[in-house]
Motif scaffolding. Structure first.
Motif, short mmCIF file in Angstrom:
data_model
loop_
_atom_site.label_atom_id
_atom_site.label_comp_id
_atom_site.label_asym_id
_atom_site.label_seq_id
_atom_site.Cartn_x
_atom_site.Cartn_y
_atom_site.Cartn_z
N VAL A 81 -3.15 -10.22 7.02
CA VAL A 81 -2.28 -9.43 7.88
C VAL A 81 -2.60 -7.97 7.60
O VAL A 81 -2.62 -7.53 6.45
N VAL A 82 -2.91 -7.24 8.66
CA VAL A 82 -3.21 -5.81 8.56
C VAL A 82 -2.20 -5.05 9.39
O VAL A 82 -1.64 -5.58 10.36
N ALA A 109 3.33 -21.42 2.80
CA ALA A 109 2.11 -21.72 2.05
C ALA A 109 1.99 -20.80 0.83
O ALA A 109 1.75 -21.28 -0.28
N GLU A 110 2.12 -19.51 1.02
CA GLU A 110 1.99 -18.52 -0.06
C GLU A 110 2.68 -17.23 0.36
O GLU A 110 2.88 -16.98 1.54
N SER A 111 2.97 -16.40 -0.62
CA SER A 111 3.52 -15.08 -0.39
C SER A 111 2.71 -14.08 -1.22
O SER A 111 2.53 -14.29 -2.42
N PHE A 112 2.21 -13.03 -0.57
CA PHE A 112 1.40 -12.02 -1.25
C PHE A 112 1.80 -10.64 -0.77
O PHE A 112 2.48 -10.50 0.24
N MET A 113 1.32 -9.60 -1.49
CA MET A 113 1.69 -8.24 -1.10
C MET A 113 0.55 -7.25 -1.33
O MET A 113 -0.41 -7.54 -2.02
N ASP A 114 0.72 -6.08 -0.72
CA ASP A 114 -0.12 -4.92 -0.95
C ASP A 114 0.83 -3.81 -1.35
O ASP A 114 2.01 -3.82 -0.96
N ASN A 115 0.37 -2.84 -2.14
CA ASN A 115 1.25 -1.76 -2.55
C ASN A 115 0.51 -0.43 -2.58
O ASN A 115 -0.71 -0.38 -2.50
N ILE A 116 1.32 0.62 -2.68
CA ILE A 116 0.79 1.99 -2.73
C ILE A 116 1.61 2.79 -3.73
O ILE A 116 2.81 2.57 -3.87
N ASN A 117 0.96 3.70 -4.43
CA ASN A 117 1.62 4.58 -5.40
C ASN A 117 1.43 6.02 -4.97
O ASN A 117 0.41 6.38 -4.39
N GLY A 118 2.42 6.87 -5.28
CA GLY A 118 2.30 8.30 -4.98
C GLY A 118 2.13 8.57 -3.50
O GLY A 118 1.22 9.28 -3.11
N TRP A 119 3.02 8.03 -2.69
CA TRP A 119 2.92 8.10 -1.23
C TRP A 119 3.76 9.26 -0.71
O TRP A 119 4.98 9.25 -0.82
N SER A 120 3.14 10.25 -0.12
CA SER A 120 3.83 11.46 0.35
C SER A 120 4.65 11.20 1.60
O SER A 120 4.32 10.35 2.43
N GLY A 122 6.11 11.26 5.20
CA GLY A 122 5.50 11.40 6.51
C GLY A 122 4.11 10.81 6.64
O GLY A 122 3.58 10.72 7.73
N GLU A 123 3.50 10.39 5.52
CA GLU A 123 2.16 9.82 5.58
C GLU A 123 2.18 8.38 6.08
O GLU A 123 3.14 7.64 5.86
N THR A 124 1.09 7.99 6.75
CA THR A 124 0.90 6.62 7.21
C THR A 124 -0.04 5.92 6.26
O THR A 124 -1.01 6.51 5.77
N TRP A 125 0.24 4.65 5.99
CA TRP A 125 -0.54 3.83 5.08
C TRP A 125 -1.07 2.62 5.83
O TRP A 125 -0.30 1.89 6.46
N ALA A 126 -2.38 2.40 5.80
CA ALA A 126 -3.00 1.22 6.39
C ALA A 126 -3.04 0.14 5.31
O ALA A 126 -3.81 0.24 4.35
N PHE A 127 -2.20 -0.89 5.45
CA PHE A 127 -2.14 -1.95 4.45
C PHE A 127 -2.90 -3.19 4.90
O PHE A 127 -3.18 -3.37 6.09
N GLU A 128 -3.24 -4.04 3.93
CA GLU A 128 -3.95 -5.28 4.19
C GLU A 128 -3.48 -6.31 3.16
O GLU A 128 -3.60 -6.07 1.96
N VAL A 129 -2.94 -7.44 3.64
CA VAL A 129 -2.49 -8.50 2.75
C VAL A 129 -3.32 -9.74 3.05
O VAL A 129 -3.21 -10.33 4.12
N GLN A 130 -4.16 -10.11 2.11
CA GLN A 130 -5.12 -11.21 2.26
C GLN A 130 -4.50 -12.52 1.78
O GLN A 130 -3.93 -12.58 0.70
N TYR A 131 -4.63 -13.59 2.59
CA TYR A 131 -4.26 -14.93 2.15
C TYR A 131 -5.36 -15.41 1.20
O TYR A 131 -6.55 -15.23 1.51
N PRO A 132 -5.03 -16.03 0.06
CA PRO A 132 -6.05 -16.35 -0.93
C PRO A 132 -6.95 -17.54 -0.58
O PRO A 132 -8.06 -17.64 -1.09
#
Length: 152
Positions: A81-82, A109-120, A122-132
């Motif tokens: 999921v992107v 089936a599974e639960s997974f996550m993506d994370n970000i640190n030090g996020w300013s 108003g900024e946009t973050w492009a995340f990607e959560v891969q199924y294993p």
């Protein structure tokens, strides 16, 4: 001397544990938003499949998300999921995450996550959560749910 050292270490350990738990109570996350089996979904509109939760939290807004397959029908098939999220907190977030629950029919089936640190702010973050799983394991994944927050 040894007894005082042990008492000191026990006190420090209890203090650190208490602070860690206090930090957890400050966190918040959105309700899970339904995915749409592979198409694009944008929170807040009809793409959310009528679910009352839009996946966003007060600090993190999910702007869009979709399930993407690569190498479909092959032994190397993958699914992920992107999407994009925005920091709407008004300040810097030291930590934020997006959690995705992957489903085979009605079965989680599974639960997974993506994370970000030090996020300013108003900024946009492009995340990607891969199924294993890959190949046949990935091929059976047909839906997902998603949510974002500062701690899930």
């Amino acid at each position: 001397m040894e007894l005082n050292r042990r008492r000191y270490l026990a006190t420090i350990g209890a203090t650190v544990s208490g602070l860690a738990l206090a930090g957890c109570s400050e966190s918040e996350s959105g309700d899970f938003e339904d995915g749409n089996g592979g198409g694009t979904s944008t929170s807040g509109d009809s793409g959310s499949n009528g679910n009352s939760g839009d996946g966003s939290s007060k600090d993190v807004e999910l702007l869009n998300h979709e399930m993407v397959r690569e190498n479909e029908g092959e032994m190397s098939e993958t699914v992920k999921v992107v999407g994009e999220a925005e920091n709407v907190s008004g300040g810097e977030l030291s930590y934020a995450e997006v959690e995705v629950k992957f489903y085979e029919g009605d079965t989680l089936a599974e639960s997974f996550m993506d994370n970000i640190n030090g996020w300013s702010a108003g900024e946009t973050w492009a995340f990607e959560v891969q199924y294993p799983g890959i190949g046949e394991d990935a091929a059976v994944i047909d839906d997902y749910e998603i949510r974002a927050g500062t701690s899930l």
